[in-house]
Design an enzyme around this catalytic site. Structure first.
Site, mmCIF file in Angstrom:
data_model
loop_
_atom_site.group_PDB
_atom_site.id
_atom_site.type_symbol
_atom_site.label_atom_id
_atom_site.label_comp_id
_atom_site.label_asym_id
_atom_site.label_seq_id
_atom_site.Cartn_x
_atom_site.Cartn_y
_atom_site.Cartn_z
ATOM 1 N N CYS A 126 -2.444 -0.077 7.475
ATOM 2 C CA CYS A 126 -1.694 1.169 7.296
ATOM 3 C C CYS A 126 -1.818 2.092 8.509
ATOM 4 O O CYS A 126 -0.846 2.727 8.902
ATOM 5 C CB CYS A 126 -2.143 1.864 6.023
ATOM 6 S SG CYS A 126 -1.701 0.921 4.538
ATOM 7 N N CYS A 174 -6.305 1.942 5.672
ATOM 8 C CA CYS A 174 -6.924 0.728 6.204
ATOM 9 C C CYS A 174 -6.302 0.432 7.576
ATOM 10 O O CYS A 174 -5.402 1.135 8.030
ATOM 11 C CB CYS A 174 -6.677 -0.440 5.242
ATOM 12 S SG CYS A 174 -4.937 -0.940 5.147
ATOM 13 N N HIS A 227 0.853 -1.184 0.000
ATOM 14 C CA HIS A 227 0.000 0.000 0.000
ATOM 15 C C HIS A 227 0.895 1.242 0.000
ATOM 16 O O HIS A 227 2.019 1.219 0.518
ATOM 17 C CB HIS A 227 -0.884 0.027 1.244
ATOM 18 C CG HIS A 227 -1.987 -0.969 1.235
ATOM 19 N ND1 HIS A 227 -3.110 -0.835 2.000
ATOM 20 C CD2 HIS A 227 -2.143 -2.130 0.541
ATOM 21 C CE1 HIS A 227 -3.919 -1.855 1.794
ATOM 22 N NE2 HIS A 227 -3.352 -2.658 0.923
ATOM 23 N N GLU A 273 0.901 3.921 1.761
ATOM 24 C CA GLU A 273 1.344 4.393 3.076
ATOM 25 C C GLU A 273 2.533 3.580 3.593
ATOM 26 O O GLU A 273 3.489 4.150 4.124
ATOM 27 C CB GLU A 273 0.202 4.288 4.099
ATOM 28 C CG GLU A 273 -1.027 5.078 3.729
ATOM 29 C CD GLU A 273 -2.100 4.265 2.998
ATOM 30 O OE1 GLU A 273 -3.285 4.501 3.270
ATOM 31 O OE2 GLU A 273 -1.752 3.401 2.170
#
Length: 154
Positions: free
Chosen positions: A86, A83, A53, A55
């Site tokens: 993260c 999410c 992801h 992040e």
């Protein structure tokens, strides 16, 4: 345009890179002392790795650049609400503050579905600001999913 909008526009550029790769268009930028030290976008499909992801990748790049996992004096600008994975990494990295473009009503863990940053007693509290360039951040996601549906229906 203020400084915060400038950094979110950089995160949107990262999201656009993900879009072009048919990745969910999320971008993240980490800033320290008024300078961008890390930029990233989703590459989960490309790498076939759940953890890729924007992040997480941005945190890894910032940690490498600063040679520490503690990002206390850093702020993150991310186009979509993180999410739970993260959000947990953001807490663990000790980020000072995150700016979120648009919220994620399905998997968001910074206020939508749950709020890991505020509702639990962790050893570090991350400041949070939402709605920065919200329409732009929302639009790139809506356009992406509209296009993806068209591709799947061909």
């Amino acid at each position: 345009m203020n400084e915060n909008e400038k950094y979110m526009k950089e995160a949107l550029k990262e999201a656009q890179k993900a879009y072009k790769k048919l990745e969910i268009p999320v971008g993240a930028v980490i800033v320290k002392d008024g300078k961008i030290i890390a930029k990233a976008h989703n590459i989960k499909e490309q790498k076939k790795d759940t953890t890729k992801h924007a992040e997480i990748i941005a945190i890894q790049k910032a940690s490498k650049k600063l040679d520490t996992w503690r990002l206390n004096d850093c702020e993150m600008y991310v186009t979509l609400e993180p999410c739970s994975m993260c959000a947990g990494a953001i807490i663990q990295a000790r980020l000072k503050k995150i700016y979120i473009g648009t919220m994620d009503e399905k998997t968001g863990a910074c206020g939508s579905v749950l709020n890991l940053l505020k509702d639990y007693k962790f050893n570090h509290e991350v400041e949070l600001e939402t709605g920065l360039l919200e329409e732009n951040c929302k639009k790139i996601l809506q356009d992406f999913f509209k296009e993806l549906r068209k591709l799947k229906n061909k």
